[in-house]
Design a protein around this motif. Structure first.
Motif, PDB file in Angstrom:
ATOM      1  N   THR A 195       0.820  -1.215   0.000  1.00  0.00           N
ATOM      2  CA  THR A 195       0.000   0.000   0.000  1.00  0.00           C
ATOM      3  C   THR A 195       0.855   1.266   0.000  1.00  0.00           C
ATOM      4  OG1 THR A 195      -0.174   0.216   2.429  1.00  0.00           O
ATOM      5  CG2 THR A 195      -1.744  -1.258   1.330  1.00  0.00           C
ATOM      6  N   ILE A 196       2.177   1.118   0.079  1.00  0.00           N
ATOM      7  CA  ILE A 196       3.087   2.263   0.117  1.00  0.00           C
ATOM      8  C   ILE A 196       3.798   2.364  -1.233  1.00  0.00           C
ATOM      9  CG2 ILE A 196       5.000   3.368   1.343  1.00  0.00           C
ATOM     10  CD1 ILE A 196       4.412   1.431   3.687  1.00  0.00           C
ATOM     11  N   PRO A 197       3.453   3.338  -2.071  1.00  0.00           N
ATOM     12  CA  PRO A 197       4.065   3.427  -3.394  1.00  0.00           C
ATOM     13  C   PRO A 197       5.589   3.428  -3.390  1.00  0.00           C
ATOM     14  CG  PRO A 197       2.152   4.850  -3.313  1.00  0.00           C
ATOM     15  CD  PRO A 197       2.354   4.335  -1.910  1.00  0.00           C
ATOM     16  N   LEU A 198       6.204   4.081  -2.407  1.00  0.00           N
ATOM     17  CA  LEU A 198       7.665   4.108  -2.369  1.00  0.00           C
ATOM     18  C   LEU A 198       8.255   2.821  -1.805  1.00  0.00           C
ATOM     19  CD1 LEU A 198       8.571   7.793  -1.409  1.00  0.00           C
ATOM     20  CD2 LEU A 198       8.503   6.708  -3.661  1.00  0.00           C
ATOM     21  N   GLY A 199       7.414   1.920  -1.316  1.00  0.00           N
ATOM     22  CA  GLY A 199       7.849   0.570  -0.984  1.00  0.00           C
ATOM     23  C   GLY A 199       8.590   0.378   0.317  1.00  0.00           C
ATOM     24  N   ARG A 200       8.558   1.352   1.200  1.00  0.00           N
ATOM     25  CA  ARG A 200       9.248   1.191   2.475  1.00  0.00           C
ATOM     26  C   ARG A 200       8.625   2.085   3.534  1.00  0.00           C
ATOM     27  NH1 ARG A 200      12.544   5.508   3.773  1.00  0.00           N
ATOM     28  NH2 ARG A 200      12.985   6.975   2.057  1.00  0.00           N
ATOM     29  N   LEU A 201       8.929   1.777   4.794  1.00  0.00           N
ATOM     30  CA  LEU A 201       8.532   2.632   5.898  1.00  0.00           C
ATOM     31  C   LEU A 201       9.548   3.758   6.039  1.00  0.00           C
ATOM     32  CD1 LEU A 201       7.622  -0.168   8.470  1.00  0.00           C
ATOM     33  CD2 LEU A 201       6.013   1.259   7.201  1.00  0.00           C
ATOM     34  N   GLY A 202       9.096   4.902   6.509  1.00  0.00           N
ATOM     35  CA  GLY A 202       9.988   6.041   6.667  1.00  0.00           C
ATOM     36  C   GLY A 202      10.899   5.906   7.872  1.00  0.00           C
ATOM     37  N   ASP A 203      12.001   6.616   7.826  1.00  0.00           N
ATOM     38  CA  ASP A 203      12.905   6.717   8.971  1.00  0.00           C
ATOM     39  C   ASP A 203      12.533   7.967   9.762  1.00  0.00           C
ATOM     40  OD1 ASP A 203      15.708   5.877  10.201  1.00  0.00           O
ATOM     41  OD2 ASP A 203      15.679   8.057  10.024  1.00  0.00           O
ATOM     42  N   SER A 204      12.410   7.819  11.076  1.00  0.00           N
ATOM     43  CA  SER A 204      11.932   8.929  11.903  1.00  0.00           C
ATOM     44  C   SER A 204      12.802  10.173  11.799  1.00  0.00           C
ATOM     45  CB  SER A 204      11.853   8.485  13.370  1.00  0.00           C
ATOM     46  OG  SER A 204      10.872   7.493  13.538  1.00  0.00           O
TER      47      SER A 204
END
Length: 251
Positions: free
Chosen positions: A208-217
């Motif tokens: 569901t995330i187009p950029l394919g990863r979770l963000g870094d805080s």
């Protein structure tokens, strides 16, 4: 010299996760940091990290569920640093469960730690921020997804925060205070543990995330807050900015 040199920033829930990342990003751009949280050791550790890297930071213990502690916190921060110009409302108790399963205590805890604490901190900080203040509140994609089943209480609290954000942006514009919100999606120890336990569900969620990863805080979420607190965003207020790899695509 960073873009926030000379500014004093108060970040709640800064002992870990997104709050810690935001605090470190602000400090890297020259802001002097008030690291706020309930657990003294965690916030002391973050303040020490920032100081070891050449920044200025001081830890302040505060439970945002207690109004008297909020008032005292703002007083102590201004007395210590001499001013206050950035407020980041990050602290929030999570509320999970379907609506029929939520207890009133759980629902109220989400509202008290979220929109009520956010409003109290904004109100207490307002007199010190006239003419130079920026507020960044944390919303959530939970409040804008088409189906918030299983976390409706949390979503309701986060949407209330966005309403407070838009209202303050309008009411405080004449006071020289800008107010915006971010909707972050960042990695965390809790998410990592969940992914290990639920690998198939985790893999589906990542699609569901187009950029394919979770963000870094610190390196993904933090710079967005830096931007909203800097002069580069001086004509932006009342905005909700998803920082989520394209997952929400708000209209």
């Amino acid at each position: 010299m960073g873009v926030l040199t000379g500014r004093v920033a108060l970040v709640t829930g800064a002992g870990q996760g997104v709050g810690r990342g935001i605090a470190r990003a602000l400090a890297a751009e020259g802001a002097r940091l008030a690291i706020v949280g309930r657990t003294s050791q965690k916030i002391e550790d973050v303040a020490a990290e920032i100081r070891s890297e050449g920044g200025e930071a001081h830890a302040f213990t505060c439970d945002v569920l207690i109004p008297e502690q909020i008032e005292q916190l703002v007083t102590d921060v201004v007395e210590h640093f001499g001013s206050l110009s950035i407020l980041v409302n990050n602290a929030q108790s999570t509320v999970h469960g379907e609506l029929l399963d939520l207890s009133e205590m759980e629902y109220f805890r989400g509202m008290e730690s979220g929109p009520l604490a956010t409003w109290r901190l904004m109100r207490a900080s307002h007199p010190h921020m006239r003419g130079h203040g920026t507020v960044v509140n944390l919303g959530s994609a939970a409040g804008v997804r088409w189906n918030p089943s299983g976390y409706g209480g949390y979503a309701a609290a986060k949407e209330a925060i966005r309403v407070l954000t838009r209202t303050a942006a309008c009411e405080w514009a004449a006071d020289g205070i800008r107010v915006n919100a971010i909707l972050p999606l960042a990695n965390s120890p809790a998410l990592e543990d969940w992914a290990k336990i639920n690998p198939e569900e985790s893999a589906e969620y990542m699609t569901t995330i187009p950029l394919g990863r979770l963000g870094d805080s610190e390196t993904d979420i933090g710079p967005a807050v830096v931007f909203l607190c800097s002069e580069s965003s001086r004509y932006i207020t009342g905005h909700s900015l998803p920082v989520d790899g394209g997952q929400v695509l708000m209209r």
